[in-house]
Design a protein around this motif. Structure first.
Motif, PDB file in Angstrom:
ATOM      1  N   ARG A 120       0.968  -0.990   0.040  1.00  0.00           N
ATOM      2  CA  ARG A 120       0.090  -0.228   0.341  1.00  0.00           C
ATOM      3  C   ARG A 120       0.752   1.344   0.120  1.00  0.00           C
ATOM      4  O   ARG A 120       1.569   1.050   0.984  1.00  0.00           O
ATOM      5  N   VAL A 121       0.540   2.246  -0.726  1.00  0.00           N
ATOM      6  CA  VAL A 121       1.096   3.178  -0.827  1.00  0.00           C
ATOM      7  C   VAL A 121      -0.088   4.343  -0.135  1.00  0.00           C
ATOM      8  O   VAL A 121      -0.519   4.441   0.091  1.00  0.00           O
ATOM      9  N   ASP A 122       0.960   5.653   0.704  1.00  0.00           N
ATOM     10  CA  ASP A 122      -0.443   6.793   1.103  1.00  0.00           C
ATOM     11  C   ASP A 122      -0.903   7.862  -0.553  1.00  0.00           C
ATOM     12  O   ASP A 122      -0.032   8.032  -1.046  1.00  0.00           O
ATOM     13  N   ARG A 140      10.645  10.628  -6.854  1.00  0.00           N
ATOM     14  CA  ARG A 140       9.204  11.341  -6.400  1.00  0.00           C
ATOM     15  C   ARG A 140       8.735  10.432  -6.879  1.00  0.00           C
ATOM     16  O   ARG A 140       7.437   9.591  -7.759  1.00  0.00           O
ATOM     17  N   LEU A 141       9.645  10.305  -8.721  1.00  0.00           N
ATOM     18  CA  LEU A 141       9.354   8.923  -9.823  1.00  0.00           C
ATOM     19  C   LEU A 141       9.224   7.534  -9.704  1.00  0.00           C
ATOM     20  O   LEU A 141       7.824   7.300  -9.776  1.00  0.00           O
ATOM     21  N   ALA A 142       9.575   7.146  -8.487  1.00  0.00           N
ATOM     22  CA  ALA A 142       9.367   5.376  -8.647  1.00  0.00           C
ATOM     23  C   ALA A 142       8.605   6.057  -7.166  1.00  0.00           C
ATOM     24  O   ALA A 142       7.358   4.968  -7.025  1.00  0.00           O
ATOM     25  N   LEU A 143       8.249   6.976  -5.995  1.00  0.00           N
ATOM     26  CA  LEU A 143       6.810   6.827  -5.310  1.00  0.00           C
ATOM     27  C   LEU A 143       5.096   7.028  -6.371  1.00  0.00           C
ATOM     28  O   LEU A 143       4.696   6.263  -5.842  1.00  0.00           O
ATOM     29  N   LEU A 185      17.143   4.851 -10.178  1.00  0.00           N
ATOM     30  CA  LEU A 185      15.794   4.935 -11.525  1.00  0.00           C
ATOM     31  C   LEU A 185      16.087   3.195 -11.659  1.00  0.00           C
ATOM     32  O   LEU A 185      14.393   3.180 -12.374  1.00  0.00           O
ATOM     33  N   GLU A 186      16.443   1.957 -11.313  1.00  0.00           N
ATOM     34  CA  GLU A 186      16.261   0.932 -11.341  1.00  0.00           C
ATOM     35  C   GLU A 186      14.567   0.642 -11.008  1.00  0.00           C
ATOM     36  O   GLU A 186      14.360  -0.570 -11.486  1.00  0.00           O
ATOM     37  N   ARG A 187      14.102   0.371 -10.023  1.00  0.00           N
ATOM     38  CA  ARG A 187      13.321   0.434  -8.805  1.00  0.00           C
ATOM     39  C   ARG A 187      12.213   0.983 -10.165  1.00  0.00           C
ATOM     40  O   ARG A 187      10.656   0.420  -9.817  1.00  0.00           O
ATOM     41  N   SER A 188      11.998   2.287 -11.005  1.00  0.00           N
ATOM     42  CA  SER A 188      10.928   2.675 -11.781  1.00  0.00           C
ATOM     43  C   SER A 188      10.968   1.356 -12.570  1.00  0.00           C
ATOM     44  O   SER A 188      10.148   1.846 -12.860  1.00  0.00           O
TER      45      SER A 188
END
Length: 716
Positions: A56-58, A96-99, A149-152
């Motif tokens: 889950r994400v806020d 922020r992109l990853a979020l 970056l790899e996360r996104s």
């Protein structure tokens, strides 16, 4: 503006640490890996990497972040021209992109699959890919940016266009496999993820093999033979680079378990020993010993909670040490657990640590084999010049030094003997000038010795660690400059009253600076500091103001204030063969100090440039630093003689004696020790004349030079 998920800001380094419980559902497939097709293994690993990202994400934080995004895909509050090497604020864009990507891709997210959010995600991704921001510090370009970056990319992989995929791959390719230690782990894992995104099992295998190969006992950077960790040359970095190595390698081990790239048992054993026989001994609970942090001492919020993640990864692997791992997890998480008890000498890093239920203490040194700290290459750790000049860390609560460093006097680091210059200049990193630096330990008790020389200042310093107290000695303190020389007994956060005593009375001292010519003891925060010889001491108890920027340029110039208590011995200017001797007694009430002094169980046997020796009369344990061959009388009827410079620890046992020996400088591989009294054993020869015994101790070399050897001697 800041954007964060439900658990706080997105980490910038350990991007996949956390949610280990989700990973463990995949572990346990060992034995079937050889039968699986490469594509299945790739998919297994990819799913394990994704698992902690799909929670889950806020949604409120995500909407706020997306709404602030401009039409071109940038955020107005981010400085895209920033070039700071230590903390590159431009990379907040990638965090922020990853979020946003996590909120869009995670099935548990309220915004999963949201069309408006998707447009924001790809607008922000394209903005970075089109501009490909760079930093003057190579680390950000080759490691930091690809890691974030790899996360996104993992989350958005199925929806990336060929052009986006190509541009992203070029960024990931900057992480070229090479280097050593944790830097190698970072670039290799980035390469493995690139291989997973490109469905290239050969590239993935090459990357994981490099990581596996780096999990070894090293004579250079990486895991040392004593399970400390070095990075940037012979520099102790168990916290910092070593922390990332421990968490990343154990996490990766859980991700590849059961696949063709699973870590072999001997590699898991090394990781277990790094964490259980190394890292955890350099902490008290969740508080780290700053002496093992390198330049990262200058970072806000440093602690040992990385060991919680490492421990939880280890619990998903076959270590055979599960009870120890669970206890580590509990201690670093703040839950009840058995205390560490023992003494460890890290002979590869010139450091000794001592654990008792009531306290943690250490002696941090450096020699001509090791560096005292890291260079301030990222404009941080700017005042760490003296962190290894005989630093003596003492922790009971773990709060003594937490984030105190902006207001520290960096020429009064606890335990150090330092020439007090008008200001600290130049790089803090130096190698030691002398070789006779080390310790001797039997695993429960120990003593450390430092033959110290720095410019015009020279001294011989030693520490003797027992149960309820430890003793600190200094001898031969000589300085040819015009600067005063001080030995700092402690400098920590002020916590409650401070009491000082001379031979006449004790008194509570007010805030400010105080001096005393014939002090007997000083008490603060349940710790007594007992002066074992006449000394002129000074104490300071006051609010100090400083800033993080003074020690790290990653932070703004914002004033920080804190209450600090410090105590030091004033040797004056031009000291010639000056000495000091004091004992430290942690966990004692102020009202009990006077009676403790009256029945003091420790005795300084000798304290000069040739020999430093202490006897704990209640335990019967003696420690001796022989800086040259010689003899010392421990009691009226007990003497010990050695034929080589060495360190010696004598501990009585039922029916005999344990003798532990080390050669700090490695100049001798055999030491002959003569003892009063008769003993018997395979390695003992009885001499002619009065009752006297001789034991010859063979010492190790190579990567174990400086390691202690313990012999057990029995009486007839």
């Amino acid at each position: 503006m800041s954007c964060s998920n439900a658990s706080g800001p997105i980490p910038r380094i350990a991007l996949f640490v956390g949610s280990i419980a989700l990973m463990t559902t995949f572990v346990g497939q060992r034995g079937h890996g050889a039968e699986k097709r490469a594509s299945d293994d790739l998919e297994t690993i990819r799913q394990r990497m994704l698992a902690p990202l799909l929670g889950r994400v806020d949604a409120k934080a995500v909407r706020k972040c997306a709404e602030a995004l401009q039409a071109d895909g940038s955020w107005p509050d981010i400085d895209y021209q920033d070039r700071l090497g230590s903390y590159w604020r431009t990379t907040e864009h990638l965090s922020r992109l990853a979020l946003l990507a996590q909120a869009y891709a995670a099935p548990a997210s309220e915004l999963h699959g949201d069309a408006d959010l998707r447009r924001a995600v790809f607008r922000s991704l394209d903005y970075w890919l089109d501009h490909d921001f760079r930093n003057p510090n190579w680390w950000w370009n080759d490691i930091g940016v690809p890691k974030i970056l790899e996360r996104s990319l993992l989350l958005l992989n199925d929806e990336l266009s060929p052009e986006q995929r190509s541009k992203a791959a070029e960024i990931l390719k900057r992480a070229k496999i090479g280097m050593t230690g944790q830097n190698l782990v970072w670039v290799s894992e980035i390469t493995a993820i690139r291989g997973i995104l490109e469905n290239d099992p050969e590239l993935v295998g090459k990357a994981y093999r490099k990581i596996t190969d780096e999990i070894r006992i090293s004579s250079g950077e990486g895991v040392q033979a004593d399970f400390s960790f070095h990075q940037h040359g012979p520099c102790l970095y168990s916290h910092g680079y070593g922390a990332a190595f421990a968490t990343d390698c154990t996490r990766i081990a859980t991700q590849v378990a059961g696949t063709r790239w699973a870590f072999p048992p001997e590699k898991i054993a090394i990781l277990s020993r790094l964490i259980l026989d190394g890292d955890q001994w350099l902490c008290r609970g969740s508080a780290t010993d700053f002496g093992a942090s390198g330049r990262q001492i200058a970072r806000h919020g440093q602690d040992a909670r990385y060991l919680t993640s490492a421990a939880r990864s280890l619990l998903a692997l076959p270590t055979g040490r599960e009870d120890e791992v669970r206890a580590l997890d509990a201690r670093t998480s703040g839950r009840p657990a058995p205390a560490l008890v023992g003494n460890r000498h890290f002979w590869r890093s010139d450091m000794m640590v001592h654990h008792r239920p009531a306290y943690y203490a250490s002696a941090r040194m450096y020699s001509n084999r090791t560096a005292n700290t890291d260079a301030p290459c990222n404009e941080e750790g700017l005042k760490s010049h003296h962190v290894a000049d005989g630093c003596n860390v003492l922790m009971r609560t773990g709060r003594e030094y937490a984030d105190i460093y902006p207001v520290w006097d960096w020429q009064k680091i606890p335990g150090t003997t330092v020439e007090q210059k008008p200001e600290l200049t130049g790089s803090p990193r130096v190698k030691g000038e002398r070789a006779f630096v080390g310790g001797v330990s039997d695993g429960m008790y120990g003593m450390a010795a430092l033959d110290f020389s720095r410019g015009p200042l020279a001294a011989r310093k030693s520490w003797f660690f027992f149960d309820d107290e430890y003793v600190c000695l200094g001898a031969g303190i000589t300085c040819t400059s015009d600067n005063p020389v001080l030995t700092t007994i402690y400098q920590c956060r002020l916590s409650g009253p401070v009491r000082m005593a001379d031979s006449q009375r004790s008194r509570e001292v007010a805030r400010g600076e105080h001096s005393l010519d014939q002090a007997r003891w000083v008490w603060h925060d349940q710790v007594a500091h007992l002066l074992l010889q006449p000394a002129r001491i000074a104490a300071s108890n006051e609010k100090r103001t400083g800033s993080w920027r003074q020690i790290s340029h990653r932070y703004p110039e914002k004033p920080i204030s804190d209450d600090v208590s410090a105590l030091w011995i004033d040797h004056g200017k031009h000291p010639q063969k000056a000495t000091y001797a004091y004992a430290v007694v942690p966990g004692i009430d102020a009202d009990a100090v006077a009676s403790y002094v009256d029945r003091l169980p420790v005795r300084v046997v000798r304290n000069d440039p040739s020999v430093q020796a202490v006897l704990q009369e209640k335990l019967g344990i003696a420690g001796v630093a022989f800086y040259e061959p010689g003899q010392v009388s421990l009691t009226d009827d007990s003497t010990v003689r050695v034929d080589r410079a060495c360190l010696l620890l004598l501990r009585p046992t039922t029916g005999g004696l344990e003798i532990s020996v080390s050669s700090p400088d490695g100049k001798t591989d055999v030491v002959a020790v003569e003892l009063s009294g008769k003993f018997q054993g395979d390695s003992v020869q009885t001499l002619d004349g009065p009752p006297r015994s001789r034991v010859v101790v063979k010492l190790p070399g190579g990567l174990e030079t400086g390691k202690s050897v313990t012999k057990k001697l029995a009486r007839p």
